[in-house]
Each structure stands twice: as structure tokens, then as C-alpha cells.
Design a protein around this motif. Sequence first.
Motif, mmCIF file in Angstrom:
data_model
loop_
_atom_site.group_PDB
_atom_site.id
_atom_site.type_symbol
_atom_site.label_atom_id
_atom_site.label_comp_id
_atom_site.label_asym_id
_atom_site.label_seq_id
_atom_site.Cartn_x
_atom_site.Cartn_y
_atom_site.Cartn_z
ATOM 1 N N LYS A 1 -9.165 17.805 -8.182
ATOM 2 C CA LYS A 1 -9.474 17.345 -6.828
ATOM 3 C C LYS A 1 -10.925 17.640 -6.447
ATOM 4 C CE LYS A 1 -6.749 16.884 -2.734
ATOM 5 N NZ LYS A 1 -5.636 17.353 -1.965
ATOM 6 N N GLN A 2 -11.404 18.811 -6.763
ATOM 7 C CA GLN A 2 -12.775 19.186 -6.415
ATOM 8 C C GLN A 2 -13.782 18.332 -7.168
ATOM 9 O OE1 GLN A 2 -13.161 20.757 -3.921
ATOM 10 N NE2 GLN A 2 -15.124 21.743 -3.873
ATOM 11 N N GLU A 3 -13.513 18.097 -8.447
ATOM 12 C CA GLU A 3 -14.396 17.238 -9.236
ATOM 13 C C GLU A 3 -14.420 15.835 -8.650
ATOM 14 O OE1 GLU A 3 -12.388 17.761 -12.972
ATOM 15 O OE2 GLU A 3 -14.059 18.920 -13.776
ATOM 16 N N LEU A 4 -13.264 15.380 -8.195
ATOM 17 C CA LEU A 4 -13.171 14.050 -7.617
ATOM 18 C C LEU A 4 -14.019 13.951 -6.345
ATOM 19 C CD1 LEU A 4 -11.949 11.250 -7.807
ATOM 20 C CD2 LEU A 4 -9.943 12.091 -6.598
ATOM 21 N N LYS A 5 -13.960 14.975 -5.500
ATOM 22 C CA LYS A 5 -14.769 14.973 -4.283
ATOM 23 C C LYS A 5 -16.260 14.912 -4.620
ATOM 24 C CE LYS A 5 -11.617 17.397 -1.193
ATOM 25 N NZ LYS A 5 -11.386 18.622 -0.421
ATOM 26 N N LYS A 6 -16.679 15.703 -5.611
ATOM 27 C CA LYS A 6 -18.084 15.690 -6.019
ATOM 28 C C LYS A 6 -18.470 14.324 -6.566
ATOM 29 C CE LYS A 6 -18.386 20.562 -7.294
ATOM 30 N NZ LYS A 6 -18.524 21.480 -8.424
ATOM 31 N N LYS B 1 -18.729 11.724 -3.706
ATOM 32 C CA LYS B 1 -19.955 11.962 -2.944
ATOM 33 C C LYS B 1 -21.160 11.445 -3.721
ATOM 34 C CE LYS B 1 -22.659 15.712 -0.922
ATOM 35 N NZ LYS B 1 -23.875 15.588 -1.686
ATOM 36 N N ALA B 2 -21.220 11.724 -5.021
ATOM 37 C CA ALA B 2 -22.338 11.265 -5.844
ATOM 38 C C ALA B 2 -22.399 9.740 -5.902
ATOM 39 C CB ALA B 2 -22.228 11.847 -7.254
ATOM 40 N N VAL B 3 -21.236 9.105 -5.999
ATOM 41 C CA VAL B 3 -21.198 7.649 -6.052
ATOM 42 C C VAL B 3 -21.629 7.066 -4.709
ATOM 43 C CG1 VAL B 3 -19.693 5.631 -6.289
ATOM 44 C CG2 VAL B 3 -19.481 7.532 -7.890
ATOM 45 N N PHE B 4 -21.126 7.615 -3.613
ATOM 46 C CA PHE B 4 -21.484 7.122 -2.282
ATOM 47 C C PHE B 4 -22.989 7.215 -2.053
ATOM 48 C CE2 PHE B 4 -17.344 7.383 0.419
ATOM 49 C CZ PHE B 4 -16.772 6.433 -0.397
ATOM 50 N N GLU B 5 -23.655 8.208 -2.640
ATOM 51 C CA GLU B 5 -25.099 8.345 -2.479
ATOM 52 C C GLU B 5 -25.859 7.232 -3.191
ATOM 53 O OE1 GLU B 5 -26.018 12.294 -3.809
ATOM 54 O OE2 GLU B 5 -25.204 13.208 -2.003
ATOM 55 N N LYS B 6 -25.216 6.576 -4.141
ATOM 56 C CA LYS B 6 -25.903 5.572 -4.952
ATOM 57 C C LYS B 6 -25.568 4.132 -4.584
ATOM 58 C CE LYS B 6 -26.441 8.642 -8.846
ATOM 59 N NZ LYS B 6 -26.177 8.898 -10.250
ATOM 60 N N ILE B 7 -24.649 3.939 -3.657
ATOM 61 C CA ILE B 7 -24.310 2.570 -3.276
ATOM 62 C C ILE B 7 -24.833 2.305 -1.867
ATOM 63 C CG2 ILE B 7 -22.300 2.519 -4.811
ATOM 64 C CD1 ILE B 7 -20.484 2.771 -2.412
ATOM 65 N N PRO B 8 -24.998 1.033 -1.505
ATOM 66 C CA PRO B 8 -25.523 0.714 -0.175
ATOM 67 C C PRO B 8 -24.706 1.343 0.963
ATOM 68 C CG PRO B 8 -25.531 -1.233 -1.554
ATOM 69 C CD PRO B 8 -24.792 -0.166 -2.318
ATOM 70 N N ALA B 9 -25.393 1.696 2.026
ATOM 71 C CA ALA B 9 -24.788 2.436 3.137
ATOM 72 C C ALA B 9 -23.587 1.724 3.745
ATOM 73 C CB ALA B 9 -25.834 2.708 4.215
ATOM 74 N N LYS B 10 -23.680 0.430 3.972
ATOM 75 C CA LYS B 10 -22.575 -0.286 4.601
ATOM 76 C C LYS B 10 -21.346 -0.294 3.704
ATOM 77 C CE LYS B 10 -25.280 -3.293 7.605
ATOM 78 N NZ LYS B 10 -25.665 -4.674 7.922
ATOM 79 N N GLU B 11 -21.561 -0.433 2.401
ATOM 80 C CA GLU B 11 -20.437 -0.414 1.462
ATOM 81 C C GLU B 11 -19.794 0.974 1.436
ATOM 82 O OE1 GLU B 11 -21.780 -1.851 -2.355
ATOM 83 O OE2 GLU B 11 -22.579 -3.685 -1.462
ATOM 84 N N ALA B 12 -20.610 2.009 1.389
ATOM 85 C CA ALA B 12 -20.091 3.375 1.387
ATOM 86 C C ALA B 12 -19.326 3.666 2.674
ATOM 87 C CB ALA B 12 -21.228 4.377 1.202
ATOM 88 N N LEU B 13 -19.853 3.191 3.782
ATOM 89 C CA LEU B 13 -19.189 3.394 5.071
ATOM 90 C C LEU B 13 -17.807 2.764 5.085
ATOM 91 C CD1 LEU B 13 -19.019 4.077 8.096
ATOM 92 C CD2 LEU B 13 -20.256 1.945 8.532
ATOM 93 N N VAL B 14 -17.707 1.504 4.676
ATOM 94 C CA VAL B 14 -16.422 0.807 4.719
ATOM 95 C C VAL B 14 -15.435 1.450 3.746
ATOM 96 C CG1 VAL B 14 -15.286 -1.410 4.293
ATOM 97 C CG2 VAL B 14 -17.413 -1.343 5.566
#
Length: 187
Positions: free
Chosen positions: A114-119, A122-135
Motif C-alpha cells: 500500500k505504501q509503495e502504491l501511494k508513492k 504520487k510520482a505518476v501524478f507529478e508527471k501528468i498534466p494537472a487537469k488529468e491528475a485532478l480528475v
Amino acid sequence: MDSHYIDEVLKGNSNAFSYFIKTYQNKAFGVAVSIVKSEDDAKDVVQDSFVAAYSSLHKFRVESKFSTWFYRIVVNKALQFIKQEKRKHEVVGEYSISDGERTALNDAIGQLEKQELKKLIKAVFEKIPAKEALVLQLFYIDEQNMVEIEAITMFTKSNVKVLLHRGRTSFYKVLKEQNLNEYKYYE
């Protein structure tokens, strides 16, 4: 429950607002960080959002859900922050993956701690466009439905669907680029 605390705050009991902070700070932080991509900046955005919500609570329409109204404030504050900082976001083009690749990625993800998944998320969300990460954050992590996402983001239903599709595609692309083989367990 929210309406009770709204009434208390509007009657002058400013301490009652702590209920909203305790209840909504974690999800608000998740929404903010999915947009601004930085934990420190997200903390500032969330703080500004709570201040704005407190200041504007008298404008809140009781027939609405407080969470939807508040998350909309968070989204607006985060987008304002991005404009102020003049951050540029990379546009990820269409990228397709095969069903086999998708299955392999899903299997690998399912085996992560679970902890690895959260990390990883988070790492993936930092690399994709903001609107996509938000949705993606709102739909999968915060478990908001399409109507709530529309209300929070002010995007149209078709825009939300497109962003979900692009977000999933971007998410898979970034996962593939990060070489999930290190997480794959063989039986």
C-alpha cells in the motif's frame, strides 16, 4: 452534520470551523497536490482555500453539499496558484497500450504494498498534466461521481470523460516508462 457546523460558524462560533479542517484537509490536500505538483505548494493552497471558505461561508447555499463547494474553492485556488507561478505543463499526446500490457500493469500494481502504491501514484501524478491528475484524484481516490466532479471542476461532462480517458492513458504511459518490472513478482 456539515449544516450544524455551518450554522455554528455563522452564529459567530469560529471554533466550529475546526470541524471542516479536520474533515476535509486530507482530501483537499490530495486535490491540491494533484494540480500544483508540490506538497509545500499544496499546503499553501489548502490553507488559502480554508481561509476563503471561512470568509465566504455566508455565501454557501445550504441545499448544496459543503464538500463539493469547498473542493471547488480548492481547485480554483490551485489553478490561480499555477497561473501566478506561470508553470507550464507538458501535454501528453495520445498513447495506446495493448490489453496484455494493461493486464500486466494491473497485476503488478495489485502486488505493490500500500505504501509503495501511494508513492507510485504520487510520482505518476507529478508527471501528468494537472487537469488529468485532478480528475483521476477526484474519481478514483476521493471517489467523487461524475456530477460532483463537474461541480467541483466546472468542467463539462464530456470534458470530464475526456480527461478521465486521457488521464488513464497518461497514467499507464508513465507507469510503463517507470519500468514496473522491478515491482513484478514471479511465481
